[in-house]
Design a protein around this motif. Structure first.
Motif, PDB file in Angstrom:
ATOM      1  N   GLU A   1       4.759  13.358   8.152  1.00  0.00           N
ATOM      2  CA  GLU A   1       5.114  14.330   9.180  1.00  0.00           C
ATOM      3  C   GLU A   1       5.332  15.800   8.435  1.00  0.00           C
ATOM      4  O   GLU A   1       4.694  16.770   9.050  1.00  0.00           O
ATOM      5  CB  GLU A   1       6.191  13.819   9.992  1.00  0.00           C
ATOM      6  CG  GLU A   1       6.710  14.972  11.116  1.00  0.00           C
ATOM      7  CD  GLU A   1       5.323  14.748  12.221  1.00  0.00           C
ATOM      8  OE1 GLU A   1       5.431  15.781  13.024  1.00  0.00           O
ATOM      9  OE2 GLU A   1       4.665  13.736  12.218  1.00  0.00           O
ATOM     10  N   VAL A   2       6.240  15.824   7.469  1.00  0.00           N
ATOM     11  CA  VAL A   2       6.231  17.152   6.800  1.00  0.00           C
ATOM     12  C   VAL A   2       5.080  17.520   6.365  1.00  0.00           C
ATOM     13  O   VAL A   2       4.687  18.877   6.514  1.00  0.00           O
ATOM     14  CB  VAL A   2       7.230  16.869   5.438  1.00  0.00           C
ATOM     15  CG1 VAL A   2       7.262  17.942   4.598  1.00  0.00           C
ATOM     16  CG2 VAL A   2       8.509  16.484   6.088  1.00  0.00           C
ATOM     17  N   GLY A   3       3.994  16.802   5.984  1.00  0.00           N
ATOM     18  CA  GLY A   3       2.687  17.386   5.338  1.00  0.00           C
ATOM     19  C   GLY A   3       1.816  17.731   6.692  1.00  0.00           C
ATOM     20  O   GLY A   3       1.265  18.948   6.527  1.00  0.00           O
ATOM     21  N   ASN A   4       1.862  17.297   7.629  1.00  0.00           N
ATOM     22  CA  ASN A   4       1.300  17.673   8.768  1.00  0.00           C
ATOM     23  C   ASN A   4       1.880  19.080   9.448  1.00  0.00           C
ATOM     24  O   ASN A   4       1.024  19.934   9.866  1.00  0.00           O
ATOM     25  CB  ASN A   4       1.175  16.647   9.714  1.00  0.00           C
ATOM     26  CG  ASN A   4       0.531  15.310   9.587  1.00  0.00           C
ATOM     27  OD1 ASN A   4      -0.665  15.345   8.750  1.00  0.00           O
ATOM     28  ND2 ASN A   4       0.646  14.218  10.295  1.00  0.00           N
ATOM     29  N   LEU A   5       2.923  19.026   9.394  1.00  0.00           N
ATOM     30  CA  LEU A   5       3.787  20.566   9.841  1.00  0.00           C
ATOM     31  C   LEU A   5       3.280  21.499   8.990  1.00  0.00           C
ATOM     32  O   LEU A   5       3.219  22.499   9.318  1.00  0.00           O
ATOM     33  CB  LEU A   5       5.149  20.164   9.995  1.00  0.00           C
ATOM     34  CG  LEU A   5       5.658  19.110  11.182  1.00  0.00           C
ATOM     35  CD1 LEU A   5       7.138  18.834  11.135  1.00  0.00           C
ATOM     36  CD2 LEU A   5       5.245  19.740  12.644  1.00  0.00           C
TER      37      LEU A   5
ATOM     38  N   GLY B   1       0.675  -1.056   0.116  1.00  0.00           N
ATOM     39  CA  GLY B   1       0.187  -0.063  -0.105  1.00  0.00           C
ATOM     40  C   GLY B   1       1.032   1.195  -0.012  1.00  0.00           C
ATOM     41  O   GLY B   1       1.933   1.355  -0.654  1.00  0.00           O
ATOM     42  N   MET B   2       0.318   2.174   1.000  1.00  0.00           N
ATOM     43  CA  MET B   2       1.095   3.379   0.985  1.00  0.00           C
ATOM     44  C   MET B   2       2.367   3.531   1.612  1.00  0.00           C
ATOM     45  O   MET B   2       3.210   4.213   1.348  1.00  0.00           O
ATOM     46  CB  MET B   2       0.249   4.551   1.770  1.00  0.00           C
ATOM     47  CG  MET B   2      -1.057   4.949   0.899  1.00  0.00           C
ATOM     48  SD  MET B   2      -1.004   5.718  -0.633  1.00  0.00           S
ATOM     49  CE  MET B   2       0.200   7.145  -0.183  1.00  0.00           C
ATOM     50  N   GLU B   3       2.434   2.417   2.220  1.00  0.00           N
ATOM     51  CA  GLU B   3       4.058   2.170   3.072  1.00  0.00           C
ATOM     52  C   GLU B   3       5.180   2.068   1.923  1.00  0.00           C
ATOM     53  O   GLU B   3       6.419   1.909   2.331  1.00  0.00           O
ATOM     54  CB  GLU B   3       4.056   0.987   3.834  1.00  0.00           C
ATOM     55  CG  GLU B   3       3.096   1.045   5.042  1.00  0.00           C
ATOM     56  CD  GLU B   3       3.359   2.147   6.060  1.00  0.00           C
ATOM     57  OE1 GLU B   3       4.511   2.511   6.036  1.00  0.00           O
ATOM     58  OE2 GLU B   3       2.332   2.812   6.752  1.00  0.00           O
ATOM     59  N   GLN B   4       4.727   1.696   0.431  1.00  0.00           N
ATOM     60  CA  GLN B   4       5.882   1.395  -0.414  1.00  0.00           C
ATOM     61  C   GLN B   4       6.381   2.824  -0.734  1.00  0.00           C
ATOM     62  O   GLN B   4       7.351   2.843  -1.404  1.00  0.00           O
ATOM     63  CB  GLN B   4       4.858   0.638  -1.591  1.00  0.00           C
ATOM     64  CG  GLN B   4       4.432  -0.607  -1.409  1.00  0.00           C
ATOM     65  CD  GLN B   4       3.653  -0.996  -2.681  1.00  0.00           C
ATOM     66  OE1 GLN B   4       4.422  -1.828  -3.620  1.00  0.00           O
ATOM     67  NE2 GLN B   4       2.336  -0.827  -2.933  1.00  0.00           N
ATOM     68  N   PHE B   5       5.591   4.039  -0.493  1.00  0.00           N
ATOM     69  CA  PHE B   5       6.449   5.109  -0.570  1.00  0.00           C
ATOM     70  C   PHE B   5       7.455   5.396  -0.128  1.00  0.00           C
ATOM     71  O   PHE B   5       7.471   5.136   1.313  1.00  0.00           O
ATOM     72  CB  PHE B   5       5.277   6.219  -0.346  1.00  0.00           C
ATOM     73  CG  PHE B   5       5.641   7.702  -1.170  1.00  0.00           C
ATOM     74  CD1 PHE B   5       5.262   7.749  -2.319  1.00  0.00           C
ATOM     75  CD2 PHE B   5       6.546   8.496  -0.429  1.00  0.00           C
ATOM     76  CE1 PHE B   5       5.512   9.294  -2.749  1.00  0.00           C
ATOM     77  CE2 PHE B   5       6.730   9.807  -0.826  1.00  0.00           C
ATOM     78  CZ  PHE B   5       6.249  10.081  -2.096  1.00  0.00           C
ATOM     79  N   PRO B   6       8.509   5.741  -0.544  1.00  0.00           N
ATOM     80  CA  PRO B   6       9.972   5.845   0.231  1.00  0.00           C
ATOM     81  C   PRO B   6       9.623   7.114   1.227  1.00  0.00           C
ATOM     82  O   PRO B   6       9.203   8.087   1.078  1.00  0.00           O
ATOM     83  CB  PRO B   6      10.917   6.249  -0.704  1.00  0.00           C
ATOM     84  CG  PRO B   6      10.293   6.786  -2.032  1.00  0.00           C
ATOM     85  CD  PRO B   6       8.960   6.262  -1.969  1.00  0.00           C
ATOM     86  N   ASN B   7      10.369   6.622   2.690  1.00  0.00           N
ATOM     87  CA  ASN B   7      10.382   7.582   3.891  1.00  0.00           C
ATOM     88  C   ASN B   7       9.109   7.973   3.899  1.00  0.00           C
ATOM     89  O   ASN B   7       8.744   9.406   4.243  1.00  0.00           O
ATOM     90  CB  ASN B   7      11.165   8.839   3.543  1.00  0.00           C
ATOM     91  CG  ASN B   7      12.617   8.231   3.370  1.00  0.00           C
ATOM     92  OD1 ASN B   7      12.952   8.230   2.121  1.00  0.00           O
ATOM     93  ND2 ASN B   7      13.421   7.746   4.262  1.00  0.00           N
ATOM     94  N   TYR B   8       7.911   7.210   4.031  1.00  0.00           N
ATOM     95  CA  TYR B   8       6.462   7.746   4.170  1.00  0.00           C
ATOM     96  C   TYR B   8       6.111   8.069   5.147  1.00  0.00           C
ATOM     97  O   TYR B   8       5.600   9.363   5.340  1.00  0.00           O
ATOM     98  CB  TYR B   8       5.697   6.334   3.919  1.00  0.00           C
ATOM     99  CG  TYR B   8       4.065   6.612   4.430  1.00  0.00           C
ATOM    100  CD1 TYR B   8       3.515   7.022   3.098  1.00  0.00           C
ATOM    101  CD2 TYR B   8       3.369   6.240   5.206  1.00  0.00           C
ATOM    102  CE1 TYR B   8       2.011   7.490   3.446  1.00  0.00           C
ATOM    103  CE2 TYR B   8       2.160   6.349   5.600  1.00  0.00           C
ATOM    104  CZ  TYR B   8       1.369   7.169   4.615  1.00  0.00           C
ATOM    105  OH  TYR B   8      -0.063   7.380   4.537  1.00  0.00           O
TER     106      TYR B   8
END
Length: 276
Positions: free
Chosen positions: A230-234, A218-225
Motif C-alpha cells: 500500500e505504501v508503494g502504491n501511494l 512466497g512474497m507473503e513471507q515479507f514482514p507487513n507485506y
C-alpha cells in the motif's frame, strides 16, 4: 706464546659487554619512575614526553668504532643509564672501561612534531681538549614507525671540528612517537550503521516469524507485506500526481479524431417498421 697471550683479549671484551648489559637491565628494572623522572625546562613539554611512556625504563645500546677506539653508548629514557645517577646517556670506552656521562635526564629539553620527538640531554661531562671544553650534550631523535614497537639505537659520529655547540646525535624508531589515531566515524555514519542494523533485524526477524509461525509462502513471507504494498502504491500515485504534466480531466483521443466525434449519437427508433 703469542697466540696464548692474545686469546684472552677478545674473551675479556665479550665478558665485559655481557656484564654491562646485565647491569643495565638490572638498573632499568629498579628505576620504575617512567617519564616523571625527567626534569623539563618547560612544563608544556610534558605532554610530548608522555607520548614516550612505553619506552621508559628500557635500555638501548649502540656500538661505534672511532679510529682505534671503540665505544658503547647506552641510552635510557628518564632513567640511570648504566647505573650512573642522573645520566640519560653514557659513553663506555671498551679499552679503558671508562664511563662518561654525555647528558643528564634531570636537564631535559623536549621538542615534538607530528611524526617525531626530539630529546635533548644537557650538562654532561666537559670535553677534554675540543669544543671549548664545554659540557657534553646528547640529542636523541625518536621517529614514528608504526611497524616497530622499538627499533635499534643508531649513533652518528661526533663532530669534533666545531668550536662550540657540539653534541652527540642518536636516532631511534618507535611507534610511541606516532600520533594517536582517533576514530574516523562521524555521528552521521554511526546513525546510519544503527539504522542499517535495525532494518536487518526487522527483515530477518519478520521473515522468520512469517515463515515459521504464520506459515506464509512466497512474497507473503515479507514482514507487513500488505502495508508496504500500500505504501508503494501511494508513493506511485503521489509521484504521478506531482511529476506528470498532462491534464487529467481530458479523455484519451485517437490521432485525427477529436472528442466531438465520439459524442453519443441519438438512438434510432424503428417502431414504424413493425406490422400494424
Amino acid at each position: 706464546m703469542k697466540q696464548l697471550f692474545s686469546l684472552p683479549t677478545p674473551s675479556y671484551s665479550l665478558v665485559w659487554t655481557f656484564v654491562i648489559q646485565l647491569a643495565l637491565s638490572r638498573s632499568s628494572v629498579l628505576a620504575g619512575n617512567g617519564t616523571k623522572a625527567c626534569k623539563l625546562s618547560s612544563e608544556s613539554s610534558s605532554k610530548v614526553l608522555d607520548r614516550l611512556e612505553q619506552l621508559a625504563n628500557k635500555t638501548f645500546t649502540a656500538d661505534i668504532t672511532d679510529g682505534e677506539d671503540s665505544y658503547t653508548y647506552v641510552f635510557q629514557l628518564c632513567g640511570d643509564a648504566g647505573g650512573v645517577p642522573e645520566a640519560g646517556v653514557i659513553q663506555v670506552n671498551k679499552k679503558t672501561n671508562k664511563m662518561t656521562s654525555i647528558g643528564l635526564y634531570t636537564k631535559t629539553q623536549v621538542i615534538g612534531g607530528n611524526q617525531w620527538v626530539l630529546l635533548i640531554y644537557n650538562d654532561g661531562e666537559e670535553y677534554d681538549n675540543h669544543c671549548g671544553q664545554e659540557k657534553r650534550r646528547a640529542m636523541i631523535m625518536i621517529s614514528c614507525n608504526k611497524n616497530a614497537d622499538v627499533g635499534e639505537l643508531k649513533v652518528f659520529p661526533e663532530d669534533r671540528e666545531r668550536g662550540n655547540n657540539c653534541y652527540y646525535f642518536f636516532e631511534l624508531d618507535s611507534s610511541a612517537a606516532c600520533p594517536v589515531e582517533s576514530s574516523q566515524l562521524s555521528a552521521g555514519s554511526i546513525l546510519l550503521i544503527i539504522a542499517f542494523c535495525l532494518v536487518a533485524v526487522y527483515l530477518i526477524g519478520g521473515f522468520l516469524y512469517q515463515r515459521l509461525i504464520v506459515g506464509a509462502k512466497g512474497m507473503e513471507q515479507f514482514p507487513n507485506y500488505a502495508f508496504w504494498v500500500e505504501v508503494g502504491n501511494l508513493t506511485a500515485d503521489g509521484c504521478d500526481f506531482v511529476c506528470r504534466s498532462r491534464n487529467r480531466e481530458e479523455s484519451p483521443a485517437y490521432r485525427g479524431v477529436t472528442t466531438d466525434a465520439v459524442e453519443e449519437e441519438p438512438e434510432e427508433r424503428d417502431d414504424h417498421l413493425l406490422p400494424m
